[in-house]
Design a protein around this motif. Structure first.
Motif, PDB file in Angstrom:
ATOM      1  N   TYR A  96       0.844  -1.187   0.000  1.00 14.41           N
ATOM      2  CA  TYR A  96       0.000   0.000   0.000  1.00 14.41           C
ATOM      3  C   TYR A  96       0.878   1.235   0.000  1.00 14.41           C
ATOM      4  CZ  TYR A  96       1.009  -0.134   5.006  1.00 14.41           C
ATOM      5  OH  TYR A  96       1.643  -0.171   6.222  1.00 14.41           O
ATOM      6  N   SER A  97       0.338   2.331  -0.482  1.00 20.34           N
ATOM      7  CA  SER A  97       1.159   3.520  -0.677  1.00 20.34           C
ATOM      8  C   SER A  97       1.025   4.552   0.441  1.00 20.34           C
ATOM      9  CB  SER A  97       0.802   4.194  -2.007  1.00 20.34           C
ATOM     10  OG  SER A  97      -0.554   4.601  -2.012  1.00 20.34           O
ATOM     11  N   ASP A  98      -0.084   4.542   1.160  1.00 19.75           N
ATOM     12  CA  ASP A  98      -0.342   5.579   2.154  1.00 19.75           C
ATOM     13  C   ASP A  98       0.280   5.198   3.500  1.00 19.75           C
ATOM     14  OD1 ASP A  98      -1.324   7.533   3.854  1.00 19.75           O
ATOM     15  OD2 ASP A  98      -3.343   7.493   2.998  1.00 19.75           O
ATOM     16  N   ARG A  99       1.348   5.909   3.886  1.00 18.38           N
ATOM     17  CA  ARG A  99       2.046   5.575   5.140  1.00 18.38           C
ATOM     18  C   ARG A  99       1.169   5.796   6.367  1.00 18.38           C
ATOM     19  NH1 ARG A  99       7.023   4.204   5.622  1.00 18.38           N
ATOM     20  NH2 ARG A  99       8.441   4.273   3.857  1.00 18.38           N
ATOM     21  N   GLY A 100       0.127   6.597   6.205  1.00 24.39           N
ATOM     22  CA  GLY A 100      -0.727   6.876   7.344  1.00 24.39           C
ATOM     23  C   GLY A 100      -1.779   5.813   7.612  1.00 24.39           C
ATOM     24  N   SER A 101      -1.910   4.836   6.724  1.00 26.52           N
ATOM     25  CA  SER A 101      -2.941   3.804   6.890  1.00 26.52           C
ATOM     26  C   SER A 101      -2.731   3.056   8.194  1.00 26.52           C
ATOM     27  CB  SER A 101      -2.910   2.833   5.707  1.00 26.52           C
ATOM     28  OG  SER A 101      -3.237   3.508   4.509  1.00 26.52           O
ATOM     29  N   GLN A 102      -3.844   2.800   8.874  1.00 27.17           N
ATOM     30  CA  GLN A 102      -3.763   2.222  10.217  1.00 27.17           C
ATOM     31  C   GLN A 102      -4.342   0.819  10.315  1.00 27.17           C
ATOM     32  OE1 GLN A 102      -2.273   3.837  12.903  1.00 27.17           O
ATOM     33  NE2 GLN A 102      -1.612   5.250  11.306  1.00 27.17           N
ATOM     34  N   SER A 103      -5.261   0.487   9.429  1.00 26.98           N
ATOM     35  CA  SER A 103      -5.919  -0.812   9.521  1.00 26.98           C
ATOM     36  C   SER A 103      -5.943  -1.470   8.145  1.00 26.98           C
ATOM     37  CB  SER A 103      -7.340  -0.653  10.067  1.00 26.98           C
ATOM     38  OG  SER A 103      -8.065   0.286   9.288  1.00 26.98           O
ATOM     39  N   PHE A 104      -5.982  -2.794   8.164  1.00 24.66           N
ATOM     40  CA  PHE A 104      -5.820  -3.552   6.926  1.00 24.66           C
ATOM     41  C   PHE A 104      -6.721  -4.772   6.977  1.00 24.66           C
ATOM     42  CE2 PHE A 104      -2.224  -0.971   5.895  1.00 24.66           C
ATOM     43  CZ  PHE A 104      -1.790  -0.562   7.137  1.00 24.66           C
ATOM     44  N   PHE A 105      -7.375  -5.020   5.858  1.00 25.41           N
ATOM     45  CA  PHE A 105      -8.401  -6.060   5.821  1.00 25.41           C
ATOM     46  C   PHE A 105      -8.122  -7.037   4.679  1.00 25.41           C
ATOM     47  CE2 PHE A 105     -11.415  -3.985   8.697  1.00 25.41           C
ATOM     48  CZ  PHE A 105     -10.978  -2.674   8.674  1.00 25.41           C
ATOM     49  N   TRP A 106      -8.412  -8.298   4.936  1.00 23.78           N
ATOM     50  CA  TRP A 106      -8.379  -9.317   3.890  1.00 23.78           C
ATOM     51  C   TRP A 106      -9.786  -9.877   3.708  1.00 23.78           C
ATOM     52  CZ3 TRP A 106      -4.722 -10.368   0.472  1.00 23.78           C
ATOM     53  CH2 TRP A 106      -3.400 -10.017   0.759  1.00 23.78           C
ATOM     54  N   TYR A 107     -10.252  -9.836   2.446  1.00 20.64           N
ATOM     55  CA  TYR A 107     -11.541 -10.394   2.093  1.00 20.64           C
ATOM     56  C   TYR A 107     -11.344 -11.548   1.123  1.00 20.64           C
ATOM     57  CZ  TYR A 107     -14.047  -6.449   4.151  1.00 20.64           C
ATOM     58  OH  TYR A 107     -14.572  -5.540   5.029  1.00 20.64           O
ATOM     59  N   ARG A 108     -12.229 -12.512   1.204  1.00 19.91           N
ATOM     60  CA  ARG A 108     -12.236 -13.633   0.274  1.00 19.91           C
ATOM     61  C   ARG A 108     -13.493 -13.514  -0.583  1.00 19.91           C
ATOM     62  NH1 ARG A 108     -12.377 -19.049   3.343  1.00 19.91           N
ATOM     63  NH2 ARG A 108     -14.465 -18.276   3.851  1.00 19.91           N
ATOM     64  N   GLN A 109     -13.347 -13.776  -1.867  1.00 18.93           N
ATOM     65  CA  GLN A 109     -14.489 -13.700  -2.772  1.00 18.93           C
ATOM     66  C   GLN A 109     -14.502 -14.929  -3.663  1.00 18.93           C
ATOM     67  OE1 GLN A 109     -14.583 -10.419  -5.603  1.00 18.93           O
ATOM     68  NE2 GLN A 109     -16.813 -10.432  -5.605  1.00 18.93           N
ATOM     69  N   TYR A 110     -15.522 -15.751  -3.490  1.00 14.98           N
ATOM     70  CA  TYR A 110     -15.723 -16.869  -4.386  1.00 14.98           C
ATOM     71  C   TYR A 110     -16.362 -16.357  -5.674  1.00 14.98           C
ATOM     72  CZ  TYR A 110     -14.771 -19.982  -0.446  1.00 14.98           C
ATOM     73  OH  TYR A 110     -14.172 -20.640   0.613  1.00 14.98           O
ATOM     74  N   SER A 111     -16.134 -17.087  -6.746  1.00 15.53           N
ATOM     75  CA  SER A 111     -16.625 -16.674  -8.056  1.00 15.53           C
ATOM     76  C   SER A 111     -18.137 -16.477  -8.042  1.00 15.53           C
ATOM     77  CB  SER A 111     -16.247 -17.725  -9.105  1.00 15.53           C
ATOM     78  OG  SER A 111     -16.690 -17.341 -10.378  1.00 15.53           O
ATOM     79  N   GLY A 112     -18.577 -15.310  -8.453  1.00 16.02           N
ATOM     80  CA  GLY A 112     -19.999 -15.012  -8.527  1.00 16.02           C
ATOM     81  C   GLY A 112     -20.639 -14.638  -7.199  1.00 16.02           C
ATOM     82  N   LYS A 113     -19.835 -14.528  -6.174  1.00 14.33           N
ATOM     83  CA  LYS A 113     -20.348 -14.192  -4.834  1.00 14.33           C
ATOM     84  C   LYS A 113     -19.811 -12.845  -4.370  1.00 14.33           C
ATOM     85  CE  LYS A 113     -22.453 -18.152  -4.382  1.00 14.33           C
ATOM     86  NZ  LYS A 113     -23.945 -18.211  -4.365  1.00 14.33           N
ATOM     87  N   SER A 114     -20.346 -12.372  -3.270  1.00 18.09           N
ATOM     88  CA  SER A 114     -19.858 -11.121  -2.710  1.00 18.09           C
ATOM     89  C   SER A 114     -18.676 -11.379  -1.774  1.00 18.09           C
ATOM     90  CB  SER A 114     -20.994 -10.398  -1.981  1.00 18.09           C
ATOM     91  OG  SER A 114     -21.576 -11.233  -1.022  1.00 18.09           O
ATOM     92  N   PRO A 115     -17.835 -10.390  -1.562  1.00 17.25           N
ATOM     93  CA  PRO A 115     -16.672 -10.577  -0.676  1.00 17.25           C
ATOM     94  C   PRO A 115     -17.106 -10.781   0.774  1.00 17.25           C
ATOM     95  CG  PRO A 115     -16.402  -8.643  -2.093  1.00 17.25           C
ATOM     96  CD  PRO A 115     -17.824  -9.064  -2.206  1.00 17.25           C
ATOM     97  N   GLU A 116     -16.304 -11.522   1.501  1.00 17.98           N
ATOM     98  CA  GLU A 116     -16.541 -11.720   2.923  1.00 17.98           C
ATOM     99  C   GLU A 116     -15.221 -11.551   3.662  1.00 17.98           C
ATOM    100  OE1 GLU A 116     -17.918 -15.704   3.629  1.00 17.98           O
ATOM    101  OE2 GLU A 116     -16.456 -16.579   2.271  1.00 17.98           O
ATOM    102  N   LEU A 117     -15.301 -10.974   4.846  1.00 18.78           N
ATOM    103  CA  LEU A 117     -14.095 -10.681   5.611  1.00 18.78           C
ATOM    104  C   LEU A 117     -13.470 -11.957   6.168  1.00 18.78           C
ATOM    105  CD1 LEU A 117     -12.332  -8.372   6.832  1.00 18.78           C
ATOM    106  CD2 LEU A 117     -13.695  -8.647   8.913  1.00 18.78           C
TER     107      LEU A 117
END
Lengths: 111, 111
Positions: free
Chosen positions: A25-46
Motif C-alpha cells: 500500500y502507498s499511504d504511510r498513514g494507513s492504520q488498519s488492513f483487511f483481507w476479504y475472500r471472494q468466491y466466483s460469482g459471490k460477494s466478498p466476505e471478511l
C-alpha cells in the motif's frame, strides 16, 4: 503507484501447502488492513483484519503486517481446494472513510 | 447475506436509459458504500455515506448519483447508462468492527 497493489495471480498451490498472498500500500498513514475472500460469482466476505505490526493468527489464517515496508500478507496453512477464491486486500485511505481495495489475487488449490 | 439487500439482481439497459439500484439494510449501519467490480478486477468505490443526509464521492463517481434520506436506504442512480457502466455493483454496510458487510450484488449490462 497504485494505492493498494496485489499480484493478480493465479497463485497455484497443492493441497496441504502454505499459500502466501501479498499486498502493498502507498499511504504511510494507513492504520488498519483487511483481507476479504471472494468466491466466483459471490460477494466478498471478511477473513481477517490487522492493525498492529507483526502477526495475527486465526485458525489456518495468519495476517502479517509490516508498516515500515508498507506491506501486509496473508498466509493460509494446510490449503484446501475450498480455499480456491480471489483474495482482496483493503486499506482505508488515511483520514477518510474510504476503503480502497486491491485488484485481488486469485488462488487455486489443486488436490 | 442477511442484513444488506440489493435489487435488482440482474438488469439489462440500453444506452442512455436511466435506472436506480436499490440497497436496503436492516442492521442500523451508519456507514454504507457502493462499489463496482469489473471482470477480473477489484472493487472500485463509487460513493459512500456516513449517515442519513451525508454522502461523498469515492474513486469513480462520474455517471452516478446517490441519496441517503434514511439510515436504511442508499440507492444508486445511473442517469444516462453507458457501456462502460457494465459491471457488478455491490452495496455494503459497515459493522462496528469496521468490517464491510456486502449485499449479494447487482449485475448490470448496458447494450
Amino acid at each position: 503507484q497504485k494505492e493498494v497493489e496485489q499480484n493478480s495471480g493465479p497463485l497455484s498451490v497443492p493441497e496441504g501447502a502454505i499459500a502466501s498472498l501479498n499486498c502493498t500500500y502507498s499511504d504511510r498513514g494507513s492504520q488498519s488492513f483487511f483481507w476479504y475472500r471472494q468466491y466466483s460469482g459471490k460477494s466478498p466476505e471478511l477473513i481477517m483484519f490487522i492493525y498492529s505490526n507483526g502477526d495475527k493468527e486465526d485458525g489456518r489464517f495468519t495476517a502479517q503486517l509490516n508498516k515500515a515496508s508498507q506491506y501486509v500478507s496473508l498466509l493460509i496453512r494446510d490449503s484446501q481446494p475450498s480455499d480456491s477464491a480471489t483474495y482482496l486486500c483493503a486499506v482505508p485511505r488515511y483520514n477518510t472513510d474510504k476503503l480502497i481495495f486491491g485488484t485481488g489475487t486469485r488462488l487455486q488449490v489443486f488436490p | 447475506n442477511a442484513g444488506v439487500t440489493q435489487t435488482p439482481k440482474f438488469r439489462i439497459l440500453k444506452i442512455g436509459q436511466s435506472m436506480t439500484l436499490q440497497c436496503t439494510q436492516d442492521m442500523n449501519h451508519n456507514y454504507m458504500y457502493w462499489y463496482r467490480q469489473d471482470p477480473g478486477m477489484g472493487l472500485k468505490l463509487i460513493y459512500y455515506s456516513v449517515g442519513a443526509g451525508i454522502t461523498d464521492k469515492g474513486e469513480v463517481p462520474n455517471g452516478y448519483n446517490v441519496s441517503r434520506s434514511t439510515t436504511e436506504d442508499f440507492p444508486l442512480r445511473l442517469e444516462l447508462a453507458a457501456p462502460s457502466q457494465t459491471s457488478v455493483y455491490f452495496c455494503a454496510g459497515v459493522k462496528n468492527t469496521g468490517e464491510l458487510f456486502f449485499g449479494e450484488g447487482s449485475r448490470l449490462t448496458v447494450l
